[in-house]
Design a protein around this motif. Sequence first.
Motif, PDB file in Angstrom:
ATOM      1  N   ARG A  48       0.867  -1.172   0.000  1.00  0.00           N
ATOM      2  CA  ARG A  48       0.000   0.000   0.000  1.00  0.00           C
ATOM      3  C   ARG A  48       0.907   1.227   0.000  1.00  0.00           C
ATOM      4  NH1 ARG A  48      -4.637   1.710   4.497  1.00  0.00           N
ATOM      5  NH2 ARG A  48      -5.706   3.241   3.144  1.00  0.00           N
ATOM      6  N   LEU A  49       0.853   2.004  -1.085  1.00  0.00           N
ATOM      7  CA  LEU A  49       1.777   3.117  -1.277  1.00  0.00           C
ATOM      8  C   LEU A  49       1.079   4.453  -1.052  1.00  0.00           C
ATOM      9  CD1 LEU A  49       3.537   1.899  -4.561  1.00  0.00           C
ATOM     10  CD2 LEU A  49       4.168   1.408  -2.190  1.00  0.00           C
ATOM     11  N   ASP A  50       1.828   5.410  -0.495  1.00  0.00           N
ATOM     12  CA  ASP A  50       1.277   6.746  -0.283  1.00  0.00           C
ATOM     13  C   ASP A  50       1.596   7.642  -1.480  1.00  0.00           C
ATOM     14  OD1 ASP A  50       3.923   7.590  -0.040  1.00  0.00           O
ATOM     15  OD2 ASP A  50       3.834   7.870   2.131  1.00  0.00           O
ATOM     16  N   ASP A  51       1.287   8.940  -1.369  1.00  0.00           N
ATOM     17  CA  ASP A  51       1.487   9.874  -2.478  1.00  0.00           C
ATOM     18  C   ASP A  51       2.938   9.991  -2.909  1.00  0.00           C
ATOM     19  OD1 ASP A  51      -1.195  10.359  -2.429  1.00  0.00           O
ATOM     20  OD2 ASP A  51      -1.060  12.289  -1.394  1.00  0.00           O
ATOM     21  N   ARG A  52       3.861   9.673  -2.022  1.00  0.00           N
ATOM     22  CA  ARG A  52       5.292   9.743  -2.359  1.00  0.00           C
ATOM     23  C   ARG A  52       5.830   8.425  -2.874  1.00  0.00           C
ATOM     24  NH1 ARG A  52       7.769  11.150   3.173  1.00  0.00           N
ATOM     25  NH2 ARG A  52       6.204   9.569   3.724  1.00  0.00           N
ATOM     26  N   GLY A  53       4.972   7.412  -2.950  1.00  0.00           N
ATOM     27  CA  GLY A  53       5.427   6.100  -3.373  1.00  0.00           C
ATOM     28  C   GLY A  53       6.059   5.308  -2.250  1.00  0.00           C
ATOM     29  N   GLU A  54       5.924   5.795  -1.022  1.00  0.00           N
ATOM     30  CA  GLU A  54       6.477   5.087   0.126  1.00  0.00           C
ATOM     31  C   GLU A  54       5.496   4.002   0.594  1.00  0.00           C
ATOM     32  OE1 GLU A  54       9.498   5.561   1.332  1.00  0.00           O
ATOM     33  OE2 GLU A  54       9.883   7.175  -0.109  1.00  0.00           O
ATOM     34  N   VAL A  55       6.039   2.908   1.116  1.00  0.00           N
ATOM     35  CA  VAL A  55       5.209   1.777   1.538  1.00  0.00           C
ATOM     36  C   VAL A  55       4.587   2.061   2.905  1.00  0.00           C
ATOM     37  CG1 VAL A  55       5.184  -0.674   2.094  1.00  0.00           C
ATOM     38  CG2 VAL A  55       6.614   0.154   0.211  1.00  0.00           C
ATOM     39  N   LEU A  56       3.270   2.094   2.949  1.00  0.00           N
ATOM     40  CA  LEU A  56       2.542   2.274   4.203  1.00  0.00           C
ATOM     41  C   LEU A  56       2.300   0.947   4.911  1.00  0.00           C
ATOM     42  CD1 LEU A  56      -0.210   4.769   2.961  1.00  0.00           C
ATOM     43  CD2 LEU A  56       1.773   5.332   4.384  1.00  0.00           C
ATOM     44  N   ASP A  57       2.074  -0.085   4.107  1.00  0.00           N
ATOM     45  CA  ASP A  57       1.755  -1.404   4.668  1.00  0.00           C
ATOM     46  C   ASP A  57       2.081  -2.451   3.595  1.00  0.00           C
ATOM     47  OD1 ASP A  57       0.904  -3.341   6.392  1.00  0.00           O
ATOM     48  OD2 ASP A  57      -1.228  -2.785   6.345  1.00  0.00           O
ATOM     49  N   GLY A  58       2.261  -3.684   4.024  1.00  0.00           N
ATOM     50  CA  GLY A  58       2.609  -4.723   3.066  1.00  0.00           C
ATOM     51  C   GLY A  58       2.033  -6.072   3.436  1.00  0.00           C
ATOM     52  N   ILE A  59       1.904  -6.935   2.440  1.00  0.00           N
ATOM     53  CA  ILE A  59       1.441  -8.308   2.604  1.00  0.00           C
ATOM     54  C   ILE A  59       2.418  -9.210   1.864  1.00  0.00           C
ATOM     55  CG2 ILE A  59      -0.401  -9.969   2.107  1.00  0.00           C
ATOM     56  CD1 ILE A  59      -2.341  -7.547   2.013  1.00  0.00           C
ATOM     57  N   ASP A  60       2.840 -10.298   2.498  1.00  0.00           N
ATOM     58  CA  ASP A  60       3.748 -11.251   1.868  1.00  0.00           C
ATOM     59  C   ASP A  60       3.242 -12.654   2.192  1.00  0.00           C
ATOM     60  OD1 ASP A  60       5.819 -12.763   0.877  1.00  0.00           O
ATOM     61  OD2 ASP A  60       7.404 -11.513   1.707  1.00  0.00           O
ATOM     62  N   ARG A  61       2.761 -13.360   1.180  1.00  0.00           N
ATOM     63  CA  ARG A  61       2.171 -14.671   1.386  1.00  0.00           C
ATOM     64  C   ARG A  61       2.729 -15.683   0.384  1.00  0.00           C
ATOM     65  NH1 ARG A  61      -4.389 -13.622   1.702  1.00  0.00           N
ATOM     66  NH2 ARG A  61      -4.421 -12.215   3.512  1.00  0.00           N
ATOM     67  N   ALA A  62       2.748 -16.927   0.781  1.00  0.00           N
ATOM     68  CA  ALA A  62       3.083 -18.017  -0.140  1.00  0.00           C
ATOM     69  C   ALA A  62       1.798 -18.415  -0.855  1.00  0.00           C
ATOM     70  CB  ALA A  62       3.672 -19.193   0.624  1.00  0.00           C
ATOM     71  N   ALA A  63       1.293 -17.500  -1.681  1.00  0.00           N
ATOM     72  CA  ALA A  63       0.010 -17.696  -2.365  1.00  0.00           C
ATOM     73  C   ALA A  63       0.164 -17.283  -3.819  1.00  0.00           C
ATOM     74  CB  ALA A  63      -1.090 -16.886  -1.684  1.00  0.00           C
TER      75      ALA A  63
END
Length: 310
Positions: A27-42
């Motif tokens: 999930r990226l903000d207006d600056r392209g910085e990562v606000l949140d992330g998900i990492d799954r073996a899916a």
Amino acid sequence: MRGATGRANLRRMIGIDWGTTAFRAYRLDDRGEVLDGIDRAAGILTIPPGGFPAALQEAIGPWLAAGETRILLCGMVGSRQGWVEAPYLPCPAGPAAIAAAVVRLDFAGVDCVLVPGLTARDAGGVPDVMRGEETKLVGLLAELGQAAALVCLPGTHSKWARLEAGRIAGFATQMTGETRAVLLQHSILGRLAEPGPGDEAAFLRGVARAGEAGGLLHHLFGTRALGLMGELPASGTDSYLSGLLIGHELQAVLAEGVPTGPIHLAGSETLARAYALAFTAQGLSFTRHADDIVARGLARIAETVAWSPA
């Protein structure tokens, strides 16, 4: 032409790298910085036919409920085995050309687009392809600008790419990781290998062997003979084999000329460390980059995507 503020607003989105075995969302903000992330073996191989919309909704539903309205996907989700097959874009290609070739998906009433893969041809005219790595390379372009560079992205299918004038000029794929897995699981070499900690000395011995006469097929059988003669411990077979295969990968790259500048290396910590050891043993300079460059690449592509009006 959009101003800086307009471009920044377009970076706010959900960026997704959906590969064969893994699902990573940012999930990226207006600056392209990562606000949140998900990492799954899916990865895509776990998704049943027609199941991609439901799987995506389940994964990022809370972000959509919070008001996100743009999604940019890359990776094998755009392959023939994925959600929708996105056509390959020929090299050379830069961020703007990639953004102009995105494929729109019908999903959840939001603006959802898919990054195309890239294709190139080698000196013999044989085609090569990539999906997902092009977005990582765009992330590096954001850092390297117009400079010419040689990039190594190690993995199951390692990619070696040339960056020139702010574009991906061409690339070559080496099936190093998959070949290692097949040999260990389905060949006589795997029967010799025993579990054990990584053996750096055995790895470097394999790298050195790759530079000697005989060729890969002869060298591979030598792995078995060394074990039978008691000259390579069973716990070091895996490391030696890895060094041998990566060493031959390097020999193929060096056959086209020694790089004039540092090799730009980006990958998982384990793989990047192995390649760094091999580069050092061969006297090659290199620069390590974080493995999260895909998020930067997604943000860079998003700046010029023709998003639907909000």
